[in-house]
Design an enzyme around this catalytic site. Structure first.
Site, PDB file in Angstrom:
ATOM      1  N   HIS A  96       0.832  -1.198   0.000  1.00 38.57           N
ATOM      2  CA  HIS A  96       0.000   0.000   0.000  1.00 38.57           C
ATOM      3  C   HIS A  96       0.868   1.250   0.000  1.00 38.57           C
ATOM      4  O   HIS A  96       1.890   1.317   0.683  1.00 38.57           O
ATOM      5  CB  HIS A  96      -0.904   0.016   1.237  1.00 38.57           C
ATOM      6  CG  HIS A  96      -2.022  -0.983   1.167  1.00 38.57           C
ATOM      7  ND1 HIS A  96      -3.035  -1.029   2.099  1.00 38.57           N
ATOM      8  CD2 HIS A  96      -2.293  -1.953   0.263  1.00 38.57           C
ATOM      9  CE1 HIS A  96      -3.875  -1.987   1.778  1.00 38.57           C
ATOM     10  NE2 HIS A  96      -3.439  -2.573   0.675  1.00 38.57           N
TER      11      HIS A  96
ATOM     12  N   TYR B 186      -9.521   4.499   7.881  1.00 36.86           N
ATOM     13  CA  TYR B 186      -9.709   4.802   9.300  1.00 36.86           C
ATOM     14  C   TYR B 186     -10.845   5.822   9.385  1.00 36.86           C
ATOM     15  O   TYR B 186     -10.681   6.965   8.935  1.00 36.86           O
ATOM     16  CB  TYR B 186      -8.446   5.390   9.904  1.00 36.86           C
ATOM     17  CG  TYR B 186      -7.308   4.408  10.079  1.00 36.86           C
ATOM     18  CD1 TYR B 186      -7.020   3.871  11.333  1.00 36.86           C
ATOM     19  CD2 TYR B 186      -6.505   4.016   9.009  1.00 36.86           C
ATOM     20  CE1 TYR B 186      -5.979   2.982  11.517  1.00 36.86           C
ATOM     21  CE2 TYR B 186      -5.459   3.118   9.175  1.00 36.86           C
ATOM     22  CZ  TYR B 186      -5.209   2.606  10.428  1.00 36.86           C
ATOM     23  OH  TYR B 186      -4.168   1.727  10.607  1.00 36.86           O
TER      24      TYR B 186
ATOM     25  N   PRO C  58      -4.009  -0.974  19.032  1.00 36.54           N
ATOM     26  CA  PRO C  58      -3.763  -1.389  17.646  1.00 36.54           C
ATOM     27  C   PRO C  58      -3.951  -0.302  16.607  1.00 36.54           C
ATOM     28  O   PRO C  58      -3.663  -0.537  15.429  1.00 36.54           O
ATOM     29  CB  PRO C  58      -4.796  -2.511  17.450  1.00 36.54           C
ATOM     30  CG  PRO C  58      -5.897  -2.189  18.414  1.00 36.54           C
ATOM     31  CD  PRO C  58      -5.223  -1.579  19.607  1.00 36.54           C
TER      32      PRO C  58
ATOM     33  N   LYS D 263       1.404  -0.921  15.364  1.00 39.32           N
ATOM     34  CA  LYS D 263       2.803  -0.938  15.768  1.00 39.32           C
ATOM     35  C   LYS D 263       3.222  -2.188  16.539  1.00 39.32           C
ATOM     36  O   LYS D 263       4.423  -2.438  16.689  1.00 39.32           O
ATOM     37  CB  LYS D 263       3.101   0.295  16.643  1.00 39.32           C
ATOM     38  CG  LYS D 263       3.011   1.598  15.900  1.00 39.32           C
ATOM     39  CD  LYS D 263       4.010   1.657  14.778  1.00 39.32           C
ATOM     40  CE  LYS D 263       3.679   2.715  13.755  1.00 39.32           C
ATOM     41  NZ  LYS D 263       4.201   2.393  12.435  1.00 39.32           N
TER      42      LYS D 263
ATOM     43  N   TYR E 141       3.687   6.205  10.562  1.00 37.40           N
ATOM     44  CA  TYR E 141       2.880   5.072  10.131  1.00 37.40           C
ATOM     45  C   TYR E 141       3.710   4.053   9.365  1.00 37.40           C
ATOM     46  O   TYR E 141       3.571   2.841   9.569  1.00 37.40           O
ATOM     47  CB  TYR E 141       1.725   5.583   9.269  1.00 37.40           C
ATOM     48  CG  TYR E 141       0.635   4.569   9.017  1.00 37.40           C
ATOM     49  CD1 TYR E 141      -0.367   4.356   9.950  1.00 37.40           C
ATOM     50  CD2 TYR E 141       0.586   3.840   7.837  1.00 37.40           C
ATOM     51  CE1 TYR E 141      -1.384   3.442   9.727  1.00 37.40           C
ATOM     52  CE2 TYR E 141      -0.415   2.922   7.594  1.00 37.40           C
ATOM     53  CZ  TYR E 141      -1.410   2.724   8.545  1.00 37.40           C
ATOM     54  OH  TYR E 141      -2.400   1.805   8.315  1.00 37.40           O
TER      55      TYR E 141
END
Length: 390
Positions: free
Chosen positions: A72, A195, A287, A291, A379
């Site tokens: 991604h 998200y 979560p 990580k 991220y």
């Protein structure tokens, strides 16, 4: 019996450590309380930082990852009826990859066994001795002792290794929500993770393959899973992901469901004498920032290098710096996960003022290139922190 490194736990951290040590000619024995089938099928995280995929490839354990992993280049933040893409690769030059932890474990188990590795499933570790390093365990109804030079505690939050570190200091935070997660046999409704922040609560649309979707809903931590029928789950997901342009959520048979509480936890130090903690034995993150698995991998990368230096030169300098080095990265990841969690979840106790502040923050993150770059940098994963002097 004797080995150089006793590895407690056959999750990704323990298996990868054993594999990396093997590549350096260092012997290890992996002891795991569960049977192989359980270990290879427990559902866990599935988003890998580029640093994680790099080490798997470089170690020769990335063939299937490269074949079926989904790379991604961006991620979407969705709120107020609209989606906002954060272009991860454009901002950082790096990517993330969707590849389930279950698949990593299968790959590493197969690799260790093919290389003649000693991985013992169904073996209950009873105690560890960090000073005269040894592990007492029960297998086949017999209690035995494994002597070693060093012990790697990769046995998770509830294992025996963390309590064997005397005088440790712990830091923790419980969150007023949990995640209801499902696996569904349906093609994902998105090419990149979504998200979603909604007044009814957070939702996440992830994926496992072109035919399997992984989705999550924010629920109270004491929620009863039995109260959620398939229809209710899909209706709530559709509501939280809804956009003004009519985006549609694909629905399909739900094959797995669970509720996961959310907490932050760190123990310091992550070493005592000849015992070293790695992964969930030393730290847990909510979560939201994806990580947990990646932190465990970075821990064992540092530990494997430090052990290789010890056996190559006799120097314990890198081992002495292990705890401080990994904790610097742990705390950075803890902060990012904490920040993402508060940015996206709906706190049931929040005031109207606090909710408007949350929306203002979301608007800033998606409208400012600097703010988007900060999210993207964390991220995709920050560099591994090495012990000082290395």
């Amino acid at each position: 019996m004797r080995t150089q490194v006793a590895v407690i736990g056959a999750g990704p951290a323990g298996l990868l450590l054993s594999h990396l040590l093997h590549l350096q000619g260092i012997e290890s024995v992996v002891l795991e309380s569960r049977d192989r089938d359980y270990v290879e099928h427990r559902q866990r995280a599935g988003l890998l930082e580029q640093g994680t995929t790099d080490v798997l490839r470089e170690s020769g354990a990335g063939e299937r990852l490269d074949r079926v992993g989904l790379v991604h280049h961006g991620v979407e933040l969705r709120f107020g009826g609209a989606g906002h893409r954060i272009p991860l690769t454009d901002l950082t030059g790096r990517t993330v990859t969707v590849y389930a932890q279950t698949e990593i474990v299968k790959d590493l188990v197969a690799k260790r066994l093919a290389d003649g590795g000693d991985v013992r499933f169904g073996t209950e570790v009873l105690a560890v001795d960090p000073s005269a390093p040894s592990v007492t365990y029960r297998s086949g109804g017999e209690t035995r002792t494994l002597d070693c030079d060093y012990i790697a505690g990769c046995d998770g939050f509830h294992g025996v290794c963390r309590p064997a570190v005397p005088g440790g200091r712990t830091f923790s935070r419980e969150y007023p929500f949990a995640w209801l997660g499902i696996l569904a046999d349906v093609a994902p409704s998105t090419d990149e993770l979504i998200y979603a922040q909604h007044d009814r609560g957070f939702a996440l649309h992830s994926l496992r393959s072109p035919k399997v979707s992984r989705l999550y809903l924010q629920v109270p931590p004491d929620e009863d899973l039995a109260a959620w029928s398939d229809a209710r789950i899909w209706d709530e997901l559709a509501t939280r992901f809804a956009t003004d342009d009519g985006w549609k959520l694909h629905e399909g048979p739900i094959t797995d469901r669970s509720i996961t509480p959310m907490r932050s936890f760190v123990t310091e130090p992550m070493r005592h004498d000849r015992l070293f903690l790695a992964g969930d034995a030393g730290h847990i993150v909510p979560p939201t920032g994806a990580k947990g698995l990646n932190l465990a991998v970075s821990d064992v990368i540092v530990l494997a290098r430090a052990l290789a230096e010890r056996y190559a030169s006799g120097s314990e300098a890198l081992l002495d710096g292990y705890s401080d080095a990994v904790l610097r990265r742990v705390w950075r990841a803890e902060h990012f996960s904490y920040w993402m969690t508060h940015l996206l979840h709906t706190d049931p106790a929040a005031s109207d003022f606090e909710r408007r502040m949350q929306r203002a923050h979301l608007d800033y993150v998606v409208s400012s290139e600097a703010a988007s770059a900060s999210l993207a940098e964390n991220y995709v994963g920050l560099p591994v922190t090495w012990p000082s002097g290395d």
